[in-house]
Design a protein around this motif. Structure first.
Motif, PDB file in Angstrom:
ATOM      1  N   GLY A   1       6.187  11.312   2.773  1.00  0.00           N
ATOM      2  CA  GLY A   1       5.810  12.191   3.871  1.00  0.00           C
ATOM      3  C   GLY A   1       6.938  12.723   4.721  1.00  0.00           C
ATOM      4  N   SER A   2       8.132  12.127   4.650  1.00  0.00           N
ATOM      5  CA  SER A   2       9.188  12.588   5.542  1.00  0.00           C
ATOM      6  C   SER A   2       9.628  14.011   5.206  1.00  0.00           C
ATOM      7  CB  SER A   2      10.391  11.636   5.498  1.00  0.00           C
ATOM      8  OG  SER A   2      10.943  11.579   4.200  1.00  0.00           O
ATOM      9  N   ILE A   3       9.831  14.301   3.933  1.00  0.00           N
ATOM     10  CA  ILE A   3      10.241  15.659   3.558  1.00  0.00           C
ATOM     11  C   ILE A   3       9.117  16.644   3.823  1.00  0.00           C
ATOM     12  CG2 ILE A   3      10.889  17.150   1.616  1.00  0.00           C
ATOM     13  CD1 ILE A   3      12.461  14.837   0.451  1.00  0.00           C
ATOM     14  N   ALA A   4       7.878  16.246   3.510  1.00  0.00           N
ATOM     15  CA  ALA A   4       6.742  17.130   3.746  1.00  0.00           C
ATOM     16  C   ALA A   4       6.590  17.473   5.226  1.00  0.00           C
ATOM     17  CB  ALA A   4       5.459  16.491   3.210  1.00  0.00           C
ATOM     18  N   LEU A   5       6.760  16.474   6.102  1.00  0.00           N
ATOM     19  CA  LEU A   5       6.690  16.734   7.540  1.00  0.00           C
ATOM     20  C   LEU A   5       7.853  17.610   7.987  1.00  0.00           C
ATOM     21  CD1 LEU A   5       5.617  13.300   9.076  1.00  0.00           C
ATOM     22  CD2 LEU A   5       4.330  15.443   9.159  1.00  0.00           C
ATOM     23  N   GLY A   6       9.039  17.304   7.474  1.00  0.00           N
ATOM     24  CA  GLY A   6      10.208  18.103   7.826  1.00  0.00           C
ATOM     25  C   GLY A   6      10.087  19.550   7.396  1.00  0.00           C
ATOM     26  N   ARG A   7       9.471  19.777   6.242  1.00  0.00           N
ATOM     27  CA  ARG A   7       9.223  21.150   5.778  1.00  0.00           C
ATOM     28  C   ARG A   7       8.448  21.936   6.830  1.00  0.00           C
ATOM     29  NH1 ARG A   7       8.990  22.553   0.210  1.00  0.00           N
ATOM     30  NH2 ARG A   7       9.511  20.873  -1.255  1.00  0.00           N
ATOM     31  N   GLY A   8       7.386  21.282   7.352  1.00  0.00           N
ATOM     32  CA  GLY A   8       6.552  21.962   8.335  1.00  0.00           C
ATOM     33  C   GLY A   8       7.311  22.295   9.600  1.00  0.00           C
ATOM     34  N   VAL A   9       8.088  21.334  10.091  1.00  0.00           N
ATOM     35  CA  VAL A   9       8.851  21.552  11.326  1.00  0.00           C
ATOM     36  C   VAL A   9       9.879  22.653  11.133  1.00  0.00           C
ATOM     37  CG1 VAL A   9      10.431  20.490  12.981  1.00  0.00           C
ATOM     38  CG2 VAL A   9       8.497  19.175  12.088  1.00  0.00           C
ATOM     39  N   LEU A  10      10.515  22.675   9.963  1.00  0.00           N
ATOM     40  CA  LEU A  10      11.586  23.641   9.692  1.00  0.00           C
ATOM     41  C   LEU A  10      11.091  24.923   9.030  1.00  0.00           C
ATOM     42  CD1 LEU A  10      14.266  21.107   8.363  1.00  0.00           C
ATOM     43  CD2 LEU A  10      14.116  22.111  10.653  1.00  0.00           C
TER      44      LEU A  10
ATOM     45  N   LEU B   1      -2.190   2.099  -4.886  1.00  0.00           N
ATOM     46  CA  LEU B   1      -1.679   3.462  -4.818  1.00  0.00           C
ATOM     47  C   LEU B   1      -2.792   4.361  -4.310  1.00  0.00           C
ATOM     48  CD1 LEU B   1       0.323   3.855  -8.181  1.00  0.00           C
ATOM     49  CD2 LEU B   1       1.078   2.878  -6.002  1.00  0.00           C
ATOM     50  N   LEU B   2      -2.697   4.790  -3.057  1.00  0.00           N
ATOM     51  CA  LEU B   2      -3.637   5.759  -2.510  1.00  0.00           C
ATOM     52  C   LEU B   2      -3.171   7.134  -2.979  1.00  0.00           C
ATOM     53  CD1 LEU B   2      -4.157   4.416   1.126  1.00  0.00           C
ATOM     54  CD2 LEU B   2      -5.579   4.025  -0.901  1.00  0.00           C
ATOM     55  N   SER B   3      -4.013   7.787  -3.767  1.00  0.00           N
ATOM     56  CA  SER B   3      -3.576   8.960  -4.507  1.00  0.00           C
ATOM     57  C   SER B   3      -4.511  10.136  -4.268  1.00  0.00           C
ATOM     58  CB  SER B   3      -3.524   8.597  -6.004  1.00  0.00           C
ATOM     59  OG  SER B   3      -3.102   9.684  -6.781  1.00  0.00           O
ATOM     60  N   ASP B   4      -4.232  11.252  -4.981  1.00  0.00           N
ATOM     61  CA  ASP B   4      -5.124  12.405  -4.924  1.00  0.00           C
ATOM     62  C   ASP B   4      -6.104  12.403  -6.091  1.00  0.00           C
ATOM     63  OD1 ASP B   4      -3.225  12.876  -6.827  1.00  0.00           O
ATOM     64  OD2 ASP B   4      -2.576  14.827  -6.065  1.00  0.00           O
ATOM     65  N   VAL B   5      -6.133  11.315  -6.866  1.00  0.00           N
ATOM     66  CA  VAL B   5      -7.116  11.115  -7.935  1.00  0.00           C
ATOM     67  C   VAL B   5      -7.746   9.741  -7.752  1.00  0.00           C
ATOM     68  CG1 VAL B   5      -5.996  12.649  -9.593  1.00  0.00           C
ATOM     69  CG2 VAL B   5      -5.312  10.251  -9.482  1.00  0.00           C
TER      70      VAL B   5
ATOM     71  N   GLU C   1      -8.671   7.136  -4.990  1.00  0.00           N
ATOM     72  CA  GLU C   1      -8.649   8.327  -4.146  1.00  0.00           C
ATOM     73  C   GLU C   1      -8.415   7.908  -2.699  1.00  0.00           C
ATOM     74  OE1 GLU C   1      -8.629  11.614  -2.330  1.00  0.00           O
ATOM     75  OE2 GLU C   1      -9.117  11.838  -4.446  1.00  0.00           O
ATOM     76  N   GLY C   2      -7.403   8.510  -2.072  1.00  0.00           N
ATOM     77  CA  GLY C   2      -7.047   8.071  -0.735  1.00  0.00           C
ATOM     78  C   GLY C   2      -7.378   9.025   0.372  1.00  0.00           C
ATOM     79  N   SER C   3      -7.870  10.229   0.065  1.00  0.00           N
ATOM     80  CA  SER C   3      -8.014  11.244   1.106  1.00  0.00           C
ATOM     81  C   SER C   3      -9.206  11.008   2.031  1.00  0.00           C
ATOM     82  CB  SER C   3      -8.130  12.635   0.476  1.00  0.00           C
ATOM     83  OG  SER C   3      -9.292  12.721  -0.335  1.00  0.00           O
ATOM     84  N   THR C   4     -10.168  10.190   1.590  1.00  0.00           N
ATOM     85  CA  THR C   4     -11.306   9.880   2.439  1.00  0.00           C
ATOM     86  C   THR C   4     -10.867   9.047   3.634  1.00  0.00           C
ATOM     87  OG1 THR C   4     -13.508   8.853   2.463  1.00  0.00           O
ATOM     88  CG2 THR C   4     -11.822   7.776   1.145  1.00  0.00           C
ATOM     89  N   LEU C   5     -11.623   9.101   4.710  1.00  0.00           N
ATOM     90  CA  LEU C   5     -11.334   8.240   5.848  1.00  0.00           C
ATOM     91  C   LEU C   5     -11.567   6.784   5.454  1.00  0.00           C
ATOM     92  CD1 LEU C   5     -12.939  10.210   8.839  1.00  0.00           C
ATOM     93  CD2 LEU C   5     -10.559  10.247   8.052  1.00  0.00           C
ATOM     94  N   ASN C   6     -10.783   5.888   6.052  1.00  0.00           N
ATOM     95  CA  ASN C   6     -10.860   4.450   5.763  1.00  0.00           C
ATOM     96  C   ASN C   6     -10.828   4.165   4.265  1.00  0.00           C
ATOM     97  OD1 ASN C   6     -12.940   4.875   8.383  1.00  0.00           O
ATOM     98  ND2 ASN C   6     -11.392   3.267   8.610  1.00  0.00           N
TER      99      ASN C   6
ATOM    100  N   ILE D   1       0.860  -1.186   0.000  1.00  0.00           N
ATOM    101  CA  ILE D   1       0.000   0.000   0.000  1.00  0.00           C
ATOM    102  C   ILE D   1       0.890   1.227   0.000  1.00  0.00           C
ATOM    103  CG2 ILE D   1      -1.795   1.265   1.240  1.00  0.00           C
ATOM    104  CD1 ILE D   1      -2.426  -1.547   2.572  1.00  0.00           C
ATOM    105  N   LYS D   2       0.737   2.064  -1.026  1.00  0.00           N
ATOM    106  CA  LYS D   2       1.541   3.270  -1.150  1.00  0.00           C
ATOM    107  C   LYS D   2       0.716   4.480  -0.738  1.00  0.00           C
ATOM    108  CE  LYS D   2       3.131   7.037  -3.517  1.00  0.00           C
ATOM    109  NZ  LYS D   2       2.427   8.161  -4.152  1.00  0.00           N
ATOM    110  N   ILE D   3       1.283   5.285   0.154  1.00  0.00           N
ATOM    111  CA  ILE D   3       0.611   6.471   0.679  1.00  0.00           C
ATOM    112  C   ILE D   3       1.368   7.703   0.232  1.00  0.00           C
ATOM    113  CG2 ILE D   3      -0.111   7.708   2.756  1.00  0.00           C
ATOM    114  CD1 ILE D   3       0.567   4.069   3.119  1.00  0.00           C
TER     115      ILE D   3
END
Length: 368
Positions: free
Chosen positions: A55-64, A171-175, A239-244, A12-14
């Motif tokens: 998500g690691s770079i995206a999370l790091g962007r927020g922290v930094l 692939l859980l995606s934005d489409v 589409e992956g943005s929905t819950l569950n 499962i790819k997020i």
């Protein structure tokens, strides 16, 4: 269309845009908790699950406080270093209440292109799954340079699916699937429910993604589909943005399924059979009988070794009378195989000077 409940092993790819809020750079904790519920549901049915998570770079962007601008390599690596520990912790916190043990696995492109490192990665992932652990895989962005990068986690997920013999890649995606055009720009674009062959016409329809946090677009998803399906693994874009999101997919949410070519096992054995052998291993009658029953090849059953090969190289398996029984990927070099032929595993450490594997060719790495 396929069903998740039919799969034995799923990757499962997020994507980053699902995990991290674009505006705040914060983790979407409620969504991650719902994904953990879905994973627990699948594992409760006895499925092996591997997650490939951006998500690691995206999370790091927020922290930094680096914003959504393009980052130079050194800042990307710094953001990854900061974000990776938070990403791993978030998955552990979300899955632990369900009794699921997680493991972090960081890889680069070299880990699949280098045969020895590929085999090490494969063995580690197999061992984790056998222990009931859920591996969470990500590209090692803290050290990867352009020359040794996958570049996006769609490609990485497809490679992990092949490495682990998965029969479904999600692939859980934005489409919500693959379209004949970009649906945000072309109102007439149609979504495909199923794609059985990735033709040049299908490839020409691919456009790029619109997320500011993710690197992959539809072109990379098609590349992932070609890689996965050729290895016997079906793939879905949903589409992956929905819950569950996984339960939603199982219950009929919009998706495009790419049909697998055969099974992972058949595809792997076909690949092994097609390789040029680098040596020969001759086995005794007892080992020949064991191989015909689907067993792995043990050094104790080897009577002869010829050729010059390294660990991971393809070698022919010969009967005592010279008949070719099959071909496999060896877990030992030719020098090591010579040293331990006819010996039992209890003798390996004394002979080789280090603890060693009990099999010389695993049944999963063998085509008879």
């Amino acid at each position: 269309m396929a069903a998740l409940s039919d799969a034995k092993r799923l990757v499962i790819k997020i994507g980053s845009a699902l995990l991290v809020d674009r505006t705040t750079g914060a983790l979407r904790e409620d969504w991650l908790k719902s994904l953990a519920e879905d994973v627990a549901w699948l594992k409760g049915m006895g499925k092996d699950i591997i997650m490939v998570s951006s998500g690691s770079i995206a999370l790091g962007r927020g922290v930094l406080s680096l914003g959504n601008k393009d980052l130079p390599l050194d800042q990307s690596q710094a953001a990854a270093a900061v974000g990776q520990i938070r990403l791993a912790g978030a998955y552990e916190d979300a899955l632990k209440p369900h009794g699921i043990t997680t493991a972090q696995v960081l890889v680069t492109l070299e880990d699949s292109s280098n045969r020895r490192r590929y085999l090490n990665s494969r063995a580690t992932l197999a061992q984790l799954l056998s222990l009931g652990v859920l591996p969470i895989v990500n590209e090692n962005d803290t050290v990867a340079t352009d020359e040794i990068r996958y570049g996006d986690n769609d490609r990485l997920a497809a490679q992990i699916a092949l490495t682990t013999g998965a029969d479904q890649l999600i692939l859980l995606s934005d489409v919500d699937g693959f379209y004949s055009g970009n649906p945000q720009k072309d109102p007439s674009a149609k979504r495909f429910d199923t794609v059985t062959d990735i033709t040049p016409e299908i490839e020409a329809m691919a456009g790029e993604g619109t997320s500011g946090l993710s690197k992959g677009g539809m072109i990379t998803k098609l590349w992932a589909a070609k890689t996965a399906t050729s290895g016997g693994c079906a793939m879905a874009i949903t589409e992956g943005s929905t819950l569950n999101p996984l339960k939603a997919l199982e219950n009929g949410a919009n998706a495009t399924w790419f049909t697998a070519k055969g099974t992972p096992q058949l595809a792997r054995k076909s690949w092994i059979s097609s390789m040029k052998p680098q040596g020969q291993i001759t086995v005794d009658q007892g080992a020949e009988t064991a191989l015909q029953k689907g067993k792995s090849l043990l050094p104790a059953g080897i009577s002869g070794v010829t050729g010059d090969f390294e660990r991971g190289d393809p070698v022919e398996i010969l009967a005592q009378d010279g008949r070719k029984l099959g071909q496999g990927l060896t877990a030992y070099t030719s020098l090591e195989a010579q040293a331990i032929k006819g010996k039992h595993s209890s003798d390996f450490e004394a002979i080789l000077g280090y603890p060693a594997r009990s099999v010389i060719i695993h049944r999963d790495d063998m085509a008879l």
